[in-house]
Enzyme design. Sequence first.
Site, PDB file in Angstrom:
ATOM      1  CE1 TYR A  83      -9.710  -0.466  -6.727  1.00 50.38           C
ATOM      2  CE2 TYR A  83      -7.909  -0.221  -8.283  1.00 50.38           C
ATOM      3  CZ  TYR A  83      -8.652  -0.995  -7.429  1.00 50.38           C
ATOM      4  OH  TYR A  83      -8.321  -2.316  -7.282  1.00 50.38           O
ATOM      5  CE1 TYR A 102      -3.177  -4.684  -7.330  1.00 44.99           C
ATOM      6  CE2 TYR A 102      -2.047  -2.580  -7.139  1.00 44.99           C
ATOM      7  CZ  TYR A 102      -2.322  -3.838  -6.651  1.00 44.99           C
ATOM      8  OH  TYR A 102      -1.727  -4.244  -5.488  1.00 44.99           O
ATOM      9  CB  CYS A 147     -21.142  -0.819 -25.719  1.00 48.44           C
ATOM     10  SG  CYS A 147     -20.660  -0.913 -27.443  1.00 48.44           S
ATOM     11  CD  GLU A 148     -20.702  -1.333 -19.617  1.00 50.42           C
ATOM     12  OE1 GLU A 148     -21.311  -0.559 -18.844  1.00 50.42           O
ATOM     13  OE2 GLU A 148     -20.986  -2.535 -19.760  1.00 50.42           O
ATOM     14  N   GLY A 165       0.785  -1.220   0.000  1.00 52.04           N
ATOM     15  CA  GLY A 165       0.000   0.000   0.000  1.00 52.04           C
ATOM     16  C   GLY A 165       0.822   1.277   0.000  1.00 52.04           C
ATOM     17  N   GLY A 180       3.542  -3.566  -3.813  1.00 55.94           N
ATOM     18  CA  GLY A 180       3.110  -3.895  -5.165  1.00 55.94           C
ATOM     19  C   GLY A 180       3.272  -2.657  -6.029  1.00 55.94           C
ATOM     20  CD  GLU A 240       2.224  -8.983   2.412  1.00 65.46           C
ATOM     21  OE1 GLU A 240       2.229 -10.138   2.842  1.00 65.46           O
ATOM     22  OE2 GLU A 240       1.202  -8.267   2.407  1.00 65.46           O
TER      23      GLU A 240
HETATM   24  C1  PLP Z   1      -2.710  -5.949  -2.651  1.00 61.38           C
HETATM   25  C2  PLP Z   1      -1.879  -6.309  -1.479  1.00 61.38           C
HETATM   26  C3  PLP Z   1      -0.564  -5.826  -1.366  1.00 61.38           C
HETATM   27  C4  PLP Z   1       0.047  -4.856  -2.352  1.00 61.38           C
HETATM   28  O1  PLP Z   1      -0.565  -3.621  -2.287  1.00 61.38           O
HETATM   29  P1  PLP Z   1       0.046  -2.373  -3.108  1.00 61.38           P
HETATM   30  O2  PLP Z   1      -0.931  -1.293  -2.873  1.00 61.38           O
HETATM   31  O3  PLP Z   1       0.109  -2.772  -4.522  1.00 61.38           O
HETATM   32  O4  PLP Z   1       1.391  -2.098  -2.530  1.00 61.38           O
HETATM   33  C5  PLP Z   1       0.188  -6.256  -0.300  1.00 61.38           C
HETATM   34  N1  PLP Z   1      -0.312  -7.101   0.631  1.00 61.38           N
HETATM   35  C6  PLP Z   1      -1.586  -7.567   0.560  1.00 61.38           C
HETATM   36  C7  PLP Z   1      -2.068  -8.495   1.608  1.00 61.38           C
HETATM   37  C8  PLP Z   1      -2.395  -7.178  -0.493  1.00 61.38           C
HETATM   38  O5  PLP Z   1      -3.657  -7.637  -0.553  1.00 61.38           O
END
Ligand code: PLP
Length: 425
Positions: free
Chosen positions: A316, A384, A355-356, A239, A275, A273
């Site tokens: 989002y 994403y 078509c939306e 996140g 992403g 974690e």
């Molecule tokens: C989606 C997710 C992430 C990655 O989130 P980002 O916003 O992409 O950094 C990490 N841990 C868990 C458990 C997630 O569901």
Amino acid sequence: MDAFQYRHGALFAEAVGVENIAAAVGTPVYVYSQATFLDHLAKNQRAYADIDTLICYSVKACGNIHILRRLHEAGAGFDIVSGGELFRARRAGADPSRIVYAGAGKTDAEIIEALQAGIACFNIESEAELENLVRLTRLHNRPTRAALRVNPDIDPGTHRHITTGTRETKFGVQIEHAVDLFHRYRDNGAVDLCAIHVHLGSGGKTIDPYVRAVERALTLIEELRARGHRIEALNLGGGYGADYESKTVPTAADYAAGIAPLIKGRGLRLILEPGKSIIANAGILITRVLYTKTTGDKHFVIVDAGMNDLIRPVLYEAFHFIWPVRVGEGFVPTVRRQDLCPEGSRIVDVVGPICEGADFFARDRALPPVERGDLLAVFTAGAYGFTMASNYNARPMPPEVLVDGESFRVIRRRQTYEDLVAPEL
Ligand SMILES: *Cc1c(COP(=O)(O)O)cnc(C)c1O
């Protein structure tokens, strides 16, 4: 940092002209810069260098196996949320002992696959799941480790669909119930409950919610330890902010400056974690203008990518900076911001062919004048983006291209019409 820059009025991905990629591969196409995501990973690795840290890249952000392979080679572990992601990570050569597995709805089949692979840790989201994991672990004689995902009840102040750490979400258990759960599952003999996991959800623009989450988690960990539980790791989830707009989010070093000192010296391994903070601005979506039209006082730019290729603006209400791949004098963007509006630009909606009514990429946005045939870049589309693509409207999914210095290669080909119907035959 990202490696998408204008040179003499044309957009480059590292040393490759984006126009050359579009000419070779067609549009729409996702283009990734290897130097960019490796730089983000390295900055995280450096920022936490003086504490024991495992960085598990979140596969769901962008799971192309060639990208996973590069990240694995650069020292990343992986955060997975399904059996399919486990399969992808292993196909990319990942080491299962550096894989952690989250998700509120793991099936028995998925759990067994992960047990047999020997992953590092399950992130447990409910008592019922823990009970099921204990059962399957005994049945298959595969002892494992788990982290309890607690819900710290902190709102990072983002969109409701990406907020996961408040009381009202489906994720994790309430922090007040954690001690009791640890107590009751202490001697189960199968699942070693030895870590705490928190994940706030995505996109906060300050480090404060993360610092508060660490503080709450550490209070819990101290209490658990005082009651005789051995807690080895704190998993802080993902996140972390990504640069959707220039310089509006903390850097890896900013987060580490707030987080690492709190962890240091506590005998805790830190698991992260990330992403989107790794991959979001390492990818762009290139699309071609099909038509322009004016209705009333609204101007539309209709492009050949749609919400099936990139759904974040719709799902989002996400901002993606959009700009032509080739720009005239005075239109080279100095920053990527919602309010960028160089003289001579026009306020338009950038919309797709689907078509939306919801099929849009930008509304009431300033754009330099464009015409049929021009290429547009949708920036910060690496996370994403492709992973959420679908075949809606029977549209083949776009190809993915990986740029490395002066060269590029297709790491996923464009789907064909035959691909669309193949599983139906
Ligand atoms: C989606 C997710 C992430 C990655 O989130 P980002 O916003 O992409 O950094 C990490 N841990 C868990 C458990 C997630 O569901």
